[in-house]
Design a protein around this motif. Sequence first.
Motif, mmCIF file in Angstrom:
data_model
loop_
_atom_site.group_PDB
_atom_site.id
_atom_site.type_symbol
_atom_site.label_atom_id
_atom_site.label_comp_id
_atom_site.label_asym_id
_atom_site.label_seq_id
_atom_site.Cartn_x
_atom_site.Cartn_y
_atom_site.Cartn_z
ATOM 1 N N PRO A 1 0.812 -1.231 0.000
ATOM 2 C CA PRO A 1 0.000 0.000 0.000
ATOM 3 C C PRO A 1 0.839 1.272 0.000
ATOM 4 O O PRO A 1 0.355 2.329 -0.378
ATOM 5 C CB PRO A 1 -0.809 -0.119 1.293
ATOM 6 N N GLN A 2 2.101 1.173 0.416
ATOM 7 C CA GLN A 2 2.946 2.361 0.451
ATOM 8 C C GLN A 2 4.402 1.949 0.253
ATOM 9 O O GLN A 2 4.766 0.787 0.424
ATOM 10 C CB GLN A 2 2.791 3.094 1.785
ATOM 11 N N ASN A 3 5.216 2.918 -0.083
ATOM 12 C CA ASN A 3 6.613 2.654 -0.388
ATOM 13 C C ASN A 3 7.425 2.587 0.899
ATOM 14 O O ASN A 3 8.064 3.551 1.306
ATOM 15 C CB ASN A 3 7.169 3.733 -1.326
ATOM 16 N N ASP A 4 7.412 1.448 1.525
ATOM 17 C CA ASP A 4 8.176 1.207 2.745
ATOM 18 C C ASP A 4 9.425 0.420 2.345
ATOM 19 O O ASP A 4 9.375 -0.792 2.119
ATOM 20 C CB ASP A 4 7.331 0.417 3.738
ATOM 21 N N ASN B 1 11.932 4.902 -14.635
ATOM 22 C CA ASN B 1 11.104 4.906 -15.837
ATOM 23 C C ASN B 1 10.380 3.566 -15.945
ATOM 24 O O ASN B 1 10.943 2.579 -16.446
ATOM 25 C CB ASN B 1 11.972 5.146 -17.084
ATOM 26 N N PRO B 2 9.128 3.457 -15.461
ATOM 27 C CA PRO B 2 8.403 2.178 -15.492
ATOM 28 C C PRO B 2 8.241 1.610 -16.894
ATOM 29 O O PRO B 2 8.320 0.388 -17.082
ATOM 30 C CB PRO B 2 7.048 2.518 -14.874
ATOM 31 N N ASN B 3 8.006 2.468 -17.883
ATOM 32 C CA ASN B 3 7.828 1.974 -19.246
ATOM 33 C C ASN B 3 9.108 1.352 -19.787
ATOM 34 O O ASN B 3 9.085 0.320 -20.468
ATOM 35 C CB ASN B 3 7.356 3.097 -20.165
ATOM 36 N N LEU B 4 10.238 1.982 -19.469
ATOM 37 C CA LEU B 4 11.515 1.446 -19.898
ATOM 38 C C LEU B 4 11.803 0.121 -19.191
ATOM 39 O O LEU B 4 12.312 -0.828 -19.787
ATOM 40 C CB LEU B 4 12.631 2.455 -19.609
ATOM 41 N N ALA B 5 11.455 0.046 -17.914
ATOM 42 C CA ALA B 5 11.620 -1.206 -17.169
ATOM 43 C C ALA B 5 10.762 -2.307 -17.775
ATOM 44 O O ALA B 5 11.208 -3.458 -17.913
ATOM 45 C CB ALA B 5 11.263 -0.990 -15.704
ATOM 46 N N LEU C 1 5.471 -4.526 -5.751
ATOM 47 C CA LEU C 1 5.025 -3.311 -6.437
ATOM 48 C C LEU C 1 4.273 -2.436 -5.436
ATOM 49 O O LEU C 1 3.590 -2.932 -4.536
ATOM 50 C CB LEU C 1 4.111 -3.658 -7.607
ATOM 51 N N VAL C 2 4.417 -1.137 -5.605
ATOM 52 C CA VAL C 2 3.817 -0.182 -4.673
ATOM 53 C C VAL C 2 2.647 0.514 -5.361
ATOM 54 O O VAL C 2 2.752 0.957 -6.499
ATOM 55 C CB VAL C 2 4.855 0.854 -4.208
ATOM 56 N N GLN C 3 1.528 0.585 -4.658
ATOM 57 C CA GLN C 3 0.382 1.331 -5.195
ATOM 58 C C GLN C 3 0.655 2.833 -5.147
ATOM 59 O O GLN C 3 1.251 3.335 -4.182
ATOM 60 C CB GLN C 3 -0.875 1.005 -4.382
ATOM 61 N N PRO C 4 0.218 3.565 -6.176
ATOM 62 C CA PRO C 4 -0.364 3.080 -7.421
ATOM 63 C C PRO C 4 0.727 2.569 -8.352
ATOM 64 O O PRO C 4 1.675 3.291 -8.653
ATOM 65 C CB PRO C 4 -1.055 4.318 -7.987
ATOM 66 N N TYR C 5 0.642 1.322 -8.772
ATOM 67 C CA TYR C 5 1.656 0.730 -9.644
ATOM 68 C C TYR C 5 1.305 1.006 -11.100
ATOM 69 O O TYR C 5 0.162 1.315 -11.455
ATOM 70 C CB TYR C 5 1.756 -0.781 -9.409
ATOM 71 N N ASP C 6 2.311 0.893 -11.936
ATOM 72 C CA ASP C 6 2.130 1.099 -13.367
ATOM 73 C C ASP C 6 1.579 -0.176 -14.004
ATOM 74 O O ASP C 6 2.161 -1.253 -13.857
ATOM 75 C CB ASP C 6 3.475 1.474 -14.013
ATOM 76 N N ASP C 7 0.440 -0.078 -14.694
ATOM 77 C CA ASP C 7 -0.203 -1.259 -15.277
ATOM 78 C C ASP C 7 0.692 -1.951 -16.296
ATOM 79 O O ASP C 7 0.739 -3.190 -16.361
ATOM 80 C CB ASP C 7 -1.532 -0.867 -15.937
#
Length: 463
Positions: A84-87, A237-241, A103-109
Amino acid sequence: MQGTILVLDGVSTNRIMLKVQLTSAWYRVAQGDRVDGLLPLLRRVRPDLVLTAMFLPDGSALDVRALMQTDETLADIPVVAVAPQNDRAARLRALAAGLDEVLVQPYDDVLLLARIRSLIRSHANTEELRAQGGPQALGFAEPAAGLLAPAPAASVALVTRKSGTGAVWRSKLRTLTRHRLNIHRLDDIHSLLTEPVPDAIVMELGAGGKGLNLLADLRARSATRHAAVIAVPEPCNPNLAAEALDRGADDVMPAGFCADELALRLDTQLARKVRSDGYRASVRDGWRAALTDPMTGLHNRRYAMPALQRIAASARDRGASFAVMLADLDHFKRINDQYGHPAGDAVLIETARRLRTALRPSDIVARVGGEEFMIVLPDTGRRKAQHMADDLCQRINGQSFTLPGCGKPIPVTTSIGLLVSEPGAITLQGAEDVSGLIEQADRALYVAKGAGRNQVSMIQSAA
């Protein structure tokens, strides 16, 4: 369908949203909401991946992972947690406990789907290797699939756009890992692609396609195909990942470089590489054993027949000659009866050695019966084949055999049936024609035996 995913979440709306998203990507989706009763659900569903909330009503994603480890049929199924959070501390604990991703919400679809594809693909490859010839398939014991043993110290290449970046990464990683760290610039990777190839490659990805192109190149090369590759987009960069995963990266760090996290991911990926390398070696050893005569070390009939078919087909297509010999040791039963089977085995082993050392690297020699050997000579005409057959006879009868338990060496001879196929003599439609070649060589062997043994009888192939 691309596979089955088990979604675990105590909040029904979260499960529904994930089901819609995953179903639209052609996955089957099963659902659960707690740790209690999870094992029967897992055994019934047999998912390809588990996607779980970090916290469930009666436990956590770590409990899910621990429960799956108790059943070796489930232990290797990938587990992705959604936090739920970036811990950062909790994330590291989860990765250390064996979760494949957090993955941390909000995650990249896009990143989520790429990560799912990558993990399912990797899991399927591992299962295929195990099925083909892993230790259990060969009759050996093996630890539970998901219990990854720590990898030994390995060679890790840090590939960055600037040498300074690589130096910073190495400095921060040194105290966290026992692996050997080497720096390479993205613009100068010649040394990376030469021996010795690193066991793992950590690659910085930036703007432009150079890093992605290198990643595709690494996966296309036989030398680096099985190296563990971790991609680090800088900046985040989520898209690059996601694209890196689809290009073949084993793992990514979507949030960018973090020494503690990278050390954990390196250990996990290297441990998986060791296990996969072991499976591949088992497959190779299994095939080698299946195609080799265990006593003499020569090829066996299972290998020799397809090899003969390939050589015959190549000769037909090129208009070339080839020869086939069947060599049979004379009065071999007498050796076994008089001196015992260990002596007979010693004769077979020494015969194999003499035949092998007399032939060219391109020739094939196989033990195809108790005391019968098949020799295939590509690109060999009548005169050369006759000379080689006479030489093989001489190598067997020219020096007596020393046998265990026998006071003095004994003479051994062999008879050889030789078939020579000249250009245009064979049409070769399939395995039946290869069997016909063997039958012709066997007829020639029968003639040599009938003429008094210890000699060569040659015929030409019938069309």
